[in-house]
Design an enzyme around this catalytic site. Structure first.
Site, PDB file in Angstrom:
ATOM      1  N   HIS A   1       7.499 -12.812   2.960  1.00  9.11           N
ATOM      2  CA  HIS A   1       8.275 -12.035   4.314  1.00  9.11           C
ATOM      3  C   HIS A   1       7.220 -11.248   4.708  1.00  9.11           C
ATOM      4  CE1 HIS A   1      12.978 -12.619   3.101  1.00  9.11           C
ATOM      5  NE2 HIS A   1      12.316 -13.734   3.132  1.00  9.11           N
TER       6      HIS A   1
ATOM      7  N   TYR B   1      18.720  -4.217   6.041  1.00  8.60           N
ATOM      8  CA  TYR B   1      19.026  -3.001   5.495  1.00  8.60           C
ATOM      9  C   TYR B   1      20.012  -2.319   6.693  1.00  8.60           C
ATOM     10  CZ  TYR B   1      15.634  -3.016   1.504  1.00  8.60           C
ATOM     11  OH  TYR B   1      15.000  -3.157   0.457  1.00  8.60           O
TER      12      TYR B   1
ATOM     13  N   PRO C   1      17.705   1.403  -6.333  1.00  8.61           N
ATOM     14  CA  PRO C   1      17.101   0.028  -5.778  1.00  8.61           C
ATOM     15  C   PRO C   1      16.692  -0.032  -4.277  1.00  8.61           C
ATOM     16  CG  PRO C   1      19.218  -0.189  -6.352  1.00  8.61           C
ATOM     17  CD  PRO C   1      19.028   1.148  -6.762  1.00  8.61           C
TER      18      PRO C   1
ATOM     19  N   LYS D   1      11.577  -1.089  -6.000  1.00  4.81           N
ATOM     20  CA  LYS D   1      10.371  -0.494  -6.322  1.00  4.81           C
ATOM     21  C   LYS D   1      10.221  -0.810  -8.129  1.00  4.81           C
ATOM     22  CE  LYS D   1       7.822   0.334  -2.984  1.00  4.81           C
ATOM     23  NZ  LYS D   1       7.326  -1.083  -2.700  1.00  4.81           N
TER      24      LYS D   1
ATOM     25  N   TYR E   1       6.409   0.088   1.542  1.00  7.36           N
ATOM     26  CA  TYR E   1       7.184  -1.130   1.169  1.00  7.36           C
ATOM     27  C   TYR E   1       6.636  -2.014   0.400  1.00  7.36           C
ATOM     28  CZ  TYR E   1      11.504  -3.930   0.988  1.00  7.36           C
ATOM     29  OH  TYR E   1      12.712  -4.558   0.766  1.00  7.36           O
TER      30      TYR E   1
HETATM   31  P1  RFL Z   1      13.732  -4.009 -18.321  1.00 11.23           P
HETATM   32  O1  RFL Z   1      13.712  -5.270 -17.441  1.00 11.23           O
HETATM   33  O2  RFL Z   1      15.011  -3.303 -18.555  1.00 11.23           O
HETATM   34  O3  RFL Z   1      13.510  -4.652 -19.825  1.00 11.23           O
HETATM   35  C1  RFL Z   1      13.388  -3.906 -21.058  1.00 11.23           C
HETATM   36  C2  RFL Z   1      13.624  -5.120 -22.114  1.00 11.23           C
HETATM   37  O4  RFL Z   1      13.826  -4.347 -23.292  1.00 11.23           O
HETATM   38  C3  RFL Z   1      14.905  -4.803 -24.191  1.00 11.23           C
HETATM   39  N1  RFL Z   1      15.368  -3.853 -25.127  1.00 11.23           N
HETATM   40  C4  RFL Z   1      15.268  -3.818 -26.655  1.00 11.23           C
HETATM   41  N2  RFL Z   1      14.266  -4.533 -27.147  1.00 11.23           N
HETATM   42  C5  RFL Z   1      14.362  -4.497 -28.577  1.00 11.23           C
HETATM   43  N3  RFL Z   1      14.853  -3.363 -29.033  1.00 11.23           N
HETATM   44  C6  RFL Z   1      15.539  -2.389 -28.414  1.00 11.23           C
HETATM   45  N4  RFL Z   1      16.349  -1.413 -28.918  1.00 11.23           N
HETATM   46  C7  RFL Z   1      15.640  -2.686 -26.768  1.00 11.23           C
HETATM   47  N5  RFL Z   1      16.425  -1.951 -25.922  1.00 11.23           N
HETATM   48  C8  RFL Z   1      16.017  -2.607 -24.769  1.00 11.23           C
HETATM   49  C9  RFL Z   1      15.938  -5.206 -23.237  1.00 11.23           C
HETATM   50  O5  RFL Z   1      17.064  -6.314 -23.499  1.00 11.23           O
HETATM   51  C10 RFL Z   1      15.121  -5.786 -21.886  1.00 11.23           C
HETATM   52  O6  RFL Z   1      14.695  -7.187 -22.260  1.00 11.23           O
HETATM   53  O7  RFL Z   1      12.656  -2.627 -18.070  1.00 11.23           O
HETATM   54  P2  RFL Z   1      11.305  -3.094 -17.421  1.00 11.23           P
HETATM   55  O8  RFL Z   1      10.364  -4.286 -18.130  1.00 11.23           O
HETATM   56  O9  RFL Z   1      10.474  -1.843 -17.419  1.00 11.23           O
HETATM   57  O10 RFL Z   1      11.566  -3.562 -15.959  1.00 11.23           O
HETATM   58  C11 RFL Z   1      12.103  -2.678 -15.108  1.00 11.23           C
HETATM   59  C12 RFL Z   1      12.966  -3.705 -14.193  1.00 11.23           C
HETATM   60  O11 RFL Z   1      13.658  -4.417 -14.684  1.00 11.23           O
HETATM   61  C13 RFL Z   1      13.597  -2.729 -13.360  1.00 11.23           C
HETATM   62  O12 RFL Z   1      13.035  -1.967 -12.641  1.00 11.23           O
HETATM   63  C14 RFL Z   1      14.122  -3.762 -11.676  1.00 11.23           C
HETATM   64  O13 RFL Z   1      14.931  -4.617 -12.144  1.00 11.23           O
HETATM   65  C15 RFL Z   1      14.670  -2.680 -10.950  1.00 11.23           C
HETATM   66  N6  RFL Z   1      15.183  -3.520  -9.488  1.00 11.23           N
HETATM   67  C16 RFL Z   1      14.336  -3.715  -8.795  1.00 11.23           C
HETATM   68  N7  RFL Z   1      12.983  -3.666  -8.913  1.00 11.23           N
HETATM   69  C17 RFL Z   1      12.065  -4.156  -7.832  1.00 11.23           C
HETATM   70  O14 RFL Z   1      10.664  -3.976  -8.188  1.00 11.23           O
HETATM   71  N8  RFL Z   1      12.528  -4.781  -6.777  1.00 11.23           N
HETATM   72  C18 RFL Z   1      13.986  -5.024  -6.475  1.00 11.23           C
HETATM   73  O15 RFL Z   1      13.953  -5.760  -5.674  1.00 11.23           O
HETATM   74  C19 RFL Z   1      14.653  -4.404  -7.515  1.00 11.23           C
HETATM   75  N9  RFL Z   1      15.978  -4.821  -7.302  1.00 11.23           N
HETATM   76  C20 RFL Z   1      16.491  -3.366  -9.423  1.00 11.23           C
HETATM   77  C21 RFL Z   1      16.849  -4.355  -8.159  1.00 11.23           C
HETATM   78  C22 RFL Z   1      17.417  -3.212 -10.483  1.00 11.23           C
HETATM   79  C23 RFL Z   1      18.770  -3.474 -10.158  1.00 11.23           C
HETATM   80  N10 RFL Z   1      19.681  -3.167 -11.239  1.00 11.23           N
HETATM   81  C24 RFL Z   1      20.720  -4.014 -11.711  1.00 11.23           C
HETATM   82  C25 RFL Z   1      19.544  -1.840 -11.873  1.00 11.23           C
HETATM   83  C26 RFL Z   1      18.282  -4.449  -7.934  1.00 11.23           C
HETATM   84  C27 RFL Z   1      19.233  -3.888  -8.940  1.00 11.23           C
HETATM   85  C28 RFL Z   1      20.497  -4.126  -8.367  1.00 11.23           C
HETATM   86  C1  PHB Z   2      17.247  -7.938  -4.040  1.00 15.56           C
HETATM   87  O1  PHB Z   2      16.936  -9.044  -3.558  1.00 15.56           O
HETATM   88  O2  PHB Z   2      17.653  -8.098  -5.094  1.00 15.56           O
HETATM   89  C2  PHB Z   2      16.917  -6.566  -3.400  1.00 15.56           C
HETATM   90  C3  PHB Z   2      16.147  -6.799  -2.336  1.00 15.56           C
HETATM   91  C4  PHB Z   2      15.699  -5.519  -1.846  1.00 15.56           C
HETATM   92  C5  PHB Z   2      16.052  -4.211  -2.393  1.00 15.56           C
HETATM   93  C6  PHB Z   2      16.673  -4.567  -3.758  1.00 15.56           C
HETATM   94  C7  PHB Z   2      17.255  -5.488  -4.301  1.00 15.56           C
HETATM   95  O3  PHB Z   2      15.951  -3.005  -1.972  1.00 15.56           O
END
Ligand code: RFL
Ligand code: PHB
Length: 394
Positions: free
Chosen positions: A74, A202, A295, A299, A387
């Site tokens: 994009h 957005y 979110p 990031k 971004y």
């Molecule tokens: P994770 O992905 O949470 O992975 C941690 C892993 O550790 C495991 N774990 C354990 N394992 C062993 N023993 C234990 N005691 C443990 N406790 C936990 C877990 O099962 C898991 O597999 O962390 P990590 O690697 O730091 O990654 C971070 C990302 O997952 C997170 O920041 C993003 O998902 C945030 N996020 C977004 N980030 C972006 O860069 N772009 C996006 O578009 C974006 N959209 C989002 C998001 C997060 C969202 N939610 C659900 C909070 C959208 C949403 C809705």
């Molecule tokens: C997504 O595609 O899940 C998404 C996109 C943009 C955001 C957060 C989540 O700011």
């Protein structure tokens, strides 16, 4: 089960898996311990936006093939308010782009790459605990199939997410915690419906924030602002679609939202959180284990990837030359970037959501800010720079 490794990694999310593979490419041995099953982590629906630097990192690590084939590049996003869309063109402003590629696909590619190089990931590693963090041989204890194991390491990487065990294992008083919760949450759906827009939208609407994103030409990812204590049972699909139609509607009535069967639904809280420092003895925290962003700026995954990159480089320096310089500066380097990203994520969140209890003055100020950001080249350049991802520097 392995009993000794150079770097013991708790958590097979993006941070832990990227770190493990980068270390492998530097000839450094690691073991990843993950509490869930492989299927669970490969299906968990979360992020979708990869900064250009994250795409370059994954590509340089040799896992960019499917990302290149299936990722949607994009060149801008749309901001919608007062019933009108405003395109922010990243390409012409900063010459950079983002790629839409689901987090669980990144995780799948990383797990495949680790296993194909005989990397060790222990799935369903239960009751992990970390010990002797200030000694030269920190240890991770865990259970696998009911049997207790101990993994002796040179270093431990706490990549176990926000609810993990590593950060709480740092003694009281060592970490300064910066924490902010928001008085709203995101209700997200995945729908079997072709995305109604080529770019992300957005929307700041009187009824609350809404975001249109996607996963593929067949799957839409949509979010709406809701109360943080909202019960998902109160949100049947019809109510969600109704709100989405209202919140994305354009003044001319020309824009149409395509509906489709809802295949996944969840509510995510919004939080800003930083633990400082990101290190204690030989334990290094990376990704969500150390910091959380709301979110709105997309990031979290990208920050997790940069932490892993800095930590891998620091450990590679140590193993190749004995230098601890970068390792000592790990926290400082990561937090400097993290705070800028915290500010951006907070700013996007504050600008785009309806803030409960806001005064009429605050509402007008918010709309003026959106007007400025979308009409001033200087302001939209700053947004585009953030971004698509700040430059990666040590
Ligand atoms: P994770 O992905 O949470 O992975 C941690 C892993 O550790 C495991 N774990 C354990 N394992 C062993 N023993 C234990 N005691 C443990 N406790 C936990 C877990 O099962 C898991 O597999 O962390 P990590 O690697 O730091 O990654 C971070 C990302 O997952 C997170 O920041 C993003 O998902 C945030 N996020 C977004 N980030 C972006 O860069 N772009 C996006 O578009 C974006 N959209 C989002 C998001 C997060 C969202 N939610 C659900 C909070 C959208 C949403 C809705
Ligand atoms: C997504 O595609 O899940 C998404 C996109 C943009 C955001 C957060 C989540 O700011």
């Amino acid at each position: 089960m392995p009993e000794r490794t150079q770097v013991g990694i708790v958590g097979a999310g993006p941070a832990g898996l990227i770190l493990s593979h980068l270390l492998h490419l530097e000839g450094i041995d690691s073991v990843v311990l993950e509490v869930h099953t492989r299927k669970y982590i490969e299906e968990r629906v979360r992020a979708g936006v990869l900064e250009q630097g994250t795409v370059e990192l994954l590509t340089n690590m040799g896992i960019g093939d499917r990302l290149k084939r299936e990722g949607l590049v994009h060149h801008g996003v749309q901001f919608r308010f007062r019933g009108q869309g405003h395109h922010i063109d990243f390409q012409s402003l900063v010459g950079r782009s983002i790629t839409i590629y689901a987090q669980q696909e990144v995780v799948k590619d990383l797990v495949n790459a680790r296993l194909a190089s005989n990397g060790q990931i222990v799935f369903e590693a239960m009751d992990a605990s970390v010990h002797d963090l200030t000694s030269k041989s920190p240890k991770i204890r865990y259970h696998k199939d009911g049997v207790e194991h101990e993994l002796v390491c040179d270093f431990i990487a706490g990549c176990d997410g926000f609810h993990g065990v590593c950060r709480p294992s740092v003694p009281e008083g060592v970490l300064t915690i910066y924490d902010r919760t928001y008085p709203f949450a995101w209700l997200g759906i995945l729908a079997q419906a072709p995305p109604s827009s080529e770019e992300l939208i957005y929307s700041n609407h009187e009824l609350g924030f809404a975001l249109l994103s996607m996963r593929s030409p067949e799957i839409s990812r949509l979010y709406i602002q809701c109360d943080p204590d909202e019960d998902i049972a109160n949100w049947p699909d019809a109510r969600i679609w109704e709100q989405l139609h209202l919140r994305f509607a354009t003044r001319d009535g020309a824009w149409k939202l395509t509906e489709g069967p809802v295949i996944q639904k969840n509510i995510a809280e919004m939080r800003s959180f930083v633990a400082d420092p990101m290190q204690y003895g030989r334990l290094f925290l990376a990704g969500d284990a150390a910091h959380i962003v709301p979110p709105t700026g997309a990031k979290g995954l990208n920050l997790a990837a940069t932490d892993a990159r800095v930590l891998a480089r620091a450990l590679a320096d140590y193993y190749s030359s004995g230098s601890t310089d970068l390792m000592q500066r790990y926290s400082e380097i990561c937090l400097r970037r993290c705070w800028k990203v915290q500010h951006f994520s907070w700013w996007m969140t504050s600008m785009l959501h309806r803030i409960p209890g806001e005064s009429p003055f605050d509402r007008q100020r918010q709309l003026a800010e959106l007007d400025y950001v979308t009409s001033s080249r200087a302001a939209s350049t700053a947004l585009a720079e953030h971004y698509t991802g700040l430059p990666f520097t040590f």
